[in-house]
Design an enzyme around this catalytic site. Structure first.
Site, PDB file in Angstrom:
ATOM      1  N   HIS A 116       0.831  -1.194   0.000  1.00 32.50           N
ATOM      2  CA  HIS A 116       0.000   0.000   0.000  1.00 32.50           C
ATOM      3  C   HIS A 116       0.866   1.245   0.000  1.00 32.50           C
ATOM      4  CE1 HIS A 116       0.891  -0.944   4.205  1.00 32.50           C
ATOM      5  NE2 HIS A 116       0.832   0.356   4.436  1.00 32.50           N
TER       6      HIS A 116
ATOM      7  N   CYS B 129       2.221   3.955  12.300  1.00 35.06           N
ATOM      8  CA  CYS B 129       3.148   3.485  11.275  1.00 35.06           C
ATOM      9  C   CYS B 129       3.339   4.619  10.267  1.00 35.06           C
ATOM     10  CB  CYS B 129       2.604   2.234  10.597  1.00 35.06           C
ATOM     11  SG  CYS B 129       0.934   2.436   9.963  1.00 35.06           S
TER      12      CYS B 129
END
Length: 696
Positions: A65, A207
């Protein structure tokens, strides 16, 4: 999520044999629907994200992603692989692959929907249904939440189905609030049965892109909390921002878990509690273990003394890292904080010599003699400021090595040990040892179970006092003299280098500078060079080494820029644009300018760069070029000894590398060119984002 995935974005027979091929196959479906405008550019961004941290998860899941300017709207593609594809998960290949594409400026509503998908991936019923589904339309409906997994209706599955539909709305209302409800409900029940208040934990997950791993870690921790009978509240610091936990919830917590790969925002809120600090993948893969660990720390009475509960090394990854990896990170922590002092001090000293001549080091203190209208006074001023700046090098190196090991409590003994190393002429070797000693001593003290009444004075009185005394004793009495002797021996060896030995050393340093382009090996060579000139009167050999190192470090980006100029057809449009920037980066001695090309095509670019770097390093040493400044590229050419021959050495290496790259790229099959081009741009984006330490 109805617009994000359709049957056209599903491939139930994904035949790719690598993660790059899988991403390309799914991305081509996005391009066909107009969701992605530039296939190569988008794949490059995916590759850059993958380079930061593997996107494979335990349970056979891969979630490549990224955010990308080449994405027109948030899109999700799904592929199912019979053979499995390696995405870096510890338990093996992934058979369920989700390619998530978010526009660079995606709005919060879309991001929260993607986040809800990430949470659903932790639901075994959801993933089992995807493994057994027989047609693309049904698979898309399952992912959208239009259909529920075909499993026996139980209370658990009903809850999971409801959670699928409600997750986007709950996330929009605030992920922290949703997590609080999930965790405290189970915890309270367990507490009632036990007849006492349940153990309470607050957690933060984050993240780099904040799209997937952030929310998967949150879901995993919440599920483990329910099973363990604890109240667990998660604050997800994702792409859509974050909702701060209620201060009363934090105050009532018995422990803290940080599962993150980017710095926790407003971390001071969690100070003074037992804390476990790990990478975000640990929160996904072993949540029960983390909960058990924080409970053990609470039972032992361990609490954090400041805003940072654990070491920067532990925050960088999972606890399974080897000691060698941690040692490298500790040393790089010290070097990264030291480099600005090297650059500022070295350039000031070099400017002082350039303006006032090589006798400027004999000038009296500008405190006693400074004439505003005399150039020599200004030269002496620059030189003396630079000398003071250089005086911080060893203490800063030692202090921040200790900081990398033990965080802020390590700073005082680290700086004290580093200053002692400077005082006894132990140099950089002494600084390295002092930093490691200081960090180790503080870590040992922190493991001692301290009475609650003394914990308040530990970070400001007890730890600095005891650790500084121990480190001082070791440096003055035990290890200082042997290290000083070793430092003197190394200096004498460098001063004695001549002829073929010097040329071979130049070639070796050139190879190191071009091996990983700003990475640990590059930094070792650079630190070795700057250590030699970090004195007011460096030797001629030390200045030759510094010149060779800087020259070799300029080669890779300049060579890539030249190659994209003379044979542009071998490169993608994105690479040609990166090549224009590489001219400036290379001329400025920023080796990282070649990273986009090296990441895209490492087997051709890195060996070619190493050849050119070795040639330049060897020629620079052979020509006897010298350099007082530790940085600056072509902008400090006036400060270089034998500047004309120095530039010839750089040009030779640049031409050699560019020629090798052009030849090697010309030999490959045409079909491979787009793949390499795509990865390059992604690496460029990754390098850019990584500068701020460093995608979900």
């Amino acid at each position: 999520m109805s617009d994000m995935i359709t049957a056209d974005l599903v491939d139930l027979d994904l035949s790719a044999d690598s993660k790059e091929a899988a991403a390309r196959a799914l991305a081509e479906r996005m391009v066909a629907l107009g969701r992605v405008t530039d296939l190569d550019g988008f794949l490059a961004d995916v590759a850059a994200r993958e380079a930061q941290m593997p996107t494979g998860l335990d349970g056979g899941i891969g979630i490549p992603h990224c955010r990308s300017a080449h994405v027109t709207e948030p899109t999700l593609a799904f592929g199912r692989s019979a053979a499995g594809i390696d995405f870096g998960a510890a338990d093996g290949p992934a058979d369920l692959i989700f390619l998530i594409a978010a526009p660079a400026g995606a709005d919060d509503a879309h991001l929260t929907i993607l986040s809800s998908l990430a949470r659903q991936l932790m639901n075994s019923e959801f993933t089992d249904a995807l493994r057994s589904v027989g047609d693309a339309e049904t698979a898309a409906a399952l992912i959208r939440g239009d259909e529920t997994p075909a499993t026996p209706a139980t209370a658990g599955s009903t809850g999971a189905s409801q959670n699928t539909a409600a997750a986007p709305a709950a996330a929009s209302a605030g992920t922290a609030a949703a997590s609080t409800s999930a965790g405290s409900g189970a915890g309270s029940g367990a507490g009632s049965e036990a007849g006492e208040r349940p153990f309470r934990i607050v957690a933060v997950t984050s993240c780099p892109t904040g799209i997937a791993h952030t929310y998967m870690a949150a879901e995993s921790l919440e599920n483990a909390g329910r099973e363990a009978g604890v109240e667990l509240v998660v604050e997800t610091q994702g792409s859509a921002g974050f909702t701060r936990l209620d201060p009363e919830v934090i105050a009532a917590a018995d422990g803290v878990i940080f599962a993150h790969d980017v710095p926790v925002r407003e971390k001071d809120r969690f100070a003074g509690k037992p804390t476990v600090d790990v990478g975000v993948k640990a929160g996904i893969n072993r949540p029960a273990e983390l909960i058990g660990e924080v409970r053990e720390r609470a039972a032992r009475g361990e609490v954090t003394s400041g805003s940072a509960p654990s070491t920067p090394v532990e925050r960088a990854g999972d606890a399974g890292e080897g000691y060698g990896t941690k040692l490298r990170k500790w040393l790089m922590s010290g070097v990264s904080y030291m480099v600005p002092f090297v650059a500022a001090g070295g350039l000031l000293i070099a400017l002082g010599f350039a303006i006032g001549g090589y006798k400027v080091n004999k000038a009296p203190s500008v405190m006693d003699h400074f004439v505003w209208t005399q150039g020599d006074s200004w030269a002496a001023l620059l030189f003396q400021i630079g000398v003071v700046s250089f005086g911080f090098l060893v203490p800063v190196l030692a202090g921040y090595i200790a900081y990398g090991m033990a965080d802020r409590p390590g700073l005082v003994p680290g700086f004290v040990g580093g200053m002692i190393a400077s005082t006894i002429n132990a140099g950089f070797l002494g600084g390295l040892v002092a930093g490691l000693l200081a960090g180790g001593v503080v870590m040992g003290i922190q493991k001692i179970n301290i009475p609650a009444a003394l914990r308040g004075i530990m970070p400001v009185v007890v730890i600095p006092l005891i650790s500084s005394a121990i480190v001082g004793f070791l440096m003055f009495v035990v290890v200082g003299k042997p290290i000083a002797s070793a430092q003197k021996g190394m200096t004498d060896w460098l001063n004695g280098l001549s002829g073929s030995n010097a040329i071979l050393l130049g070639a070796l340093l050139g190879l190191m500078m071009c091996f990983d382009l700003g990475g640990p090996v590059n930094k070792v060579a650079y630190t070795f060079a700057t250590a030699g000139i970090a004195v007011s009167n460096p030797s001629d050999s030390a200045m030759k080494i510094m010149a060779a190192v800087m020259a070799a470090g300029m080669v890779p980006p300049l060579a890539m820029a030249l190659a994209t100029t003379v044979r542009g057809k071998l490169f993608t449009q994105t690479e040609r644009e990166n090549g224009k920037a590489a001219w400036v980066l290379g001329a400025s001695f920023i080796s990282e300018g070649a990273i986009p090309f090296a990441a895209a095509d490492p087997l051709r670019v890195i060996p070619s760069s190493m050849v050119g770097g070795a040639i330049t390093g060897a020629l620079s040493m052979a020509f006897g070029a010298t350099l007082r400044a530790p940085h600056g590229g072509i902008f400090v050419v006036p400060l270089i000894g034998n500047p004309f021959l120095y530039l010839i050495a750089i040009a030779a290496g640049v031409c050699a590398t560019a020629a090798l790259v052009v030849i090697l790229k010309g030999m490959r099959k045409p079909a491979q060119q787009t793949t390499a081009g795509g990865s390059a741009a992604g690496a460029a984006a990754g390098a850019k984002e990584d500068r701020q330490p460093v995608a979900a």
